[in-house]
Write a protein that holds these residues in place. Sequence first.
Motif, PDB file in Angstrom:
ATOM      1  N   ASN A  71       0.833  -1.213   0.000  1.00 34.54           N
ATOM      2  CA  ASN A  71       0.000   0.000   0.000  1.00 34.54           C
ATOM      3  C   ASN A  71       0.865   1.261   0.000  1.00 34.54           C
ATOM      4  OD1 ASN A  71      -2.437  -1.573   0.206  1.00 34.54           O
ATOM      5  ND2 ASN A  71      -2.000  -1.811   2.393  1.00 34.54           N
ATOM      6  N   SER A  73       1.263   3.575  -2.213  1.00 30.86           N
ATOM      7  CA  SER A  73       0.617   4.805  -2.706  1.00 30.86           C
ATOM      8  C   SER A  73      -0.175   5.522  -1.623  1.00 30.86           C
ATOM      9  CB  SER A  73      -0.301   4.480  -3.891  1.00 30.86           C
ATOM     10  OG  SER A  73      -1.336   3.593  -3.488  1.00 30.86           O
ATOM     11  N   LYS A  74      -0.486   4.819  -0.532  1.00 28.49           N
ATOM     12  CA  LYS A  74      -1.245   5.422   0.576  1.00 28.49           C
ATOM     13  C   LYS A  74      -0.339   5.888   1.715  1.00 28.49           C
ATOM     14  CE  LYS A  74      -5.255   2.496  -0.440  1.00 28.49           C
ATOM     15  NZ  LYS A  74      -6.176   1.455   0.081  1.00 28.49           N
ATOM     16  N   LYS A  76       1.765   8.020   4.182  1.00 22.54           N
ATOM     17  CA  LYS A  76       1.613   9.390   4.657  1.00 22.54           C
ATOM     18  C   LYS A  76       2.985  10.008   4.939  1.00 22.54           C
ATOM     19  CE  LYS A  76      -2.876   8.872   4.754  1.00 22.54           C
ATOM     20  NZ  LYS A  76      -3.756   9.527   3.743  1.00 22.54           N
ATOM     21  N   ASP A 184       1.388  -2.217  -6.006  1.00 23.90           N
ATOM     22  CA  ASP A 184       1.465  -1.232  -4.920  1.00 23.90           C
ATOM     23  C   ASP A 184       2.390  -1.696  -3.797  1.00 23.90           C
ATOM     24  OD1 ASP A 184       0.850   1.322  -4.107  1.00 23.90           O
ATOM     25  OD2 ASP A 184      -0.940   0.748  -2.980  1.00 23.90           O
TER      26      ASP A 184
END
Length: 201
Positions: A71, A73-74, A76, A184
């Motif tokens: 993940n 691309s997510k 933070k 991803d």
Amino acid sequence: MAKPVDFNMSEIEETNGNGQSVDVREIAKCIERLKTLNTSDVMLDSKNIDEEMDIVDDFRSESSIRYECRNVSKMKEFLENLSDPVMVQNLPWRILLLLRPSMASDPTNKYLGIFLQCNGEDMSDSWSIHANAELRLINYMSPEKTITKKITHWFFNKENDWGFRYFIMWKDLLDPSKGFIKDDTIIAECKFAADAPIGVE
């Protein structure tokens, strides 16, 4: 529970290997006593052996870490993404990934930082350790394009991670045609060696 040791009386001959007579009744008595034993009573405890080997491994001087981060691309900004720990010199080591904004005037320019972290949860100032490491970002499409960077550092509580803030541009990392991301997911690796620590029992 282990099964009792079993013997077949019909398989016992009345002579030994030299052809001499053997008292079968005495053998039978021995067999009956053996039947009361469990095989677990005469076997080494493999679990304890494994635990002792793990302790020895904890004090090894070098190792490697492979971190499959999903993940991506997510991710933070400034949120730490840590691999599972690997014990070297009886201290926990991890790969640390950070999404960082660029210090340049363009705020949209972001980078992935890759670091080696040591003993990250210990805030005491009594320990320090020197290590050399090779950090890698794996290229799925072309292994020869894998990015490799080396570090050498004294790790201690105020500098418990070391690496590269701008390991790769974020837009290049997320571009599938560049070969660093697949489904991803990215793979970061670190091969490292550490000297004996100071201030660690």
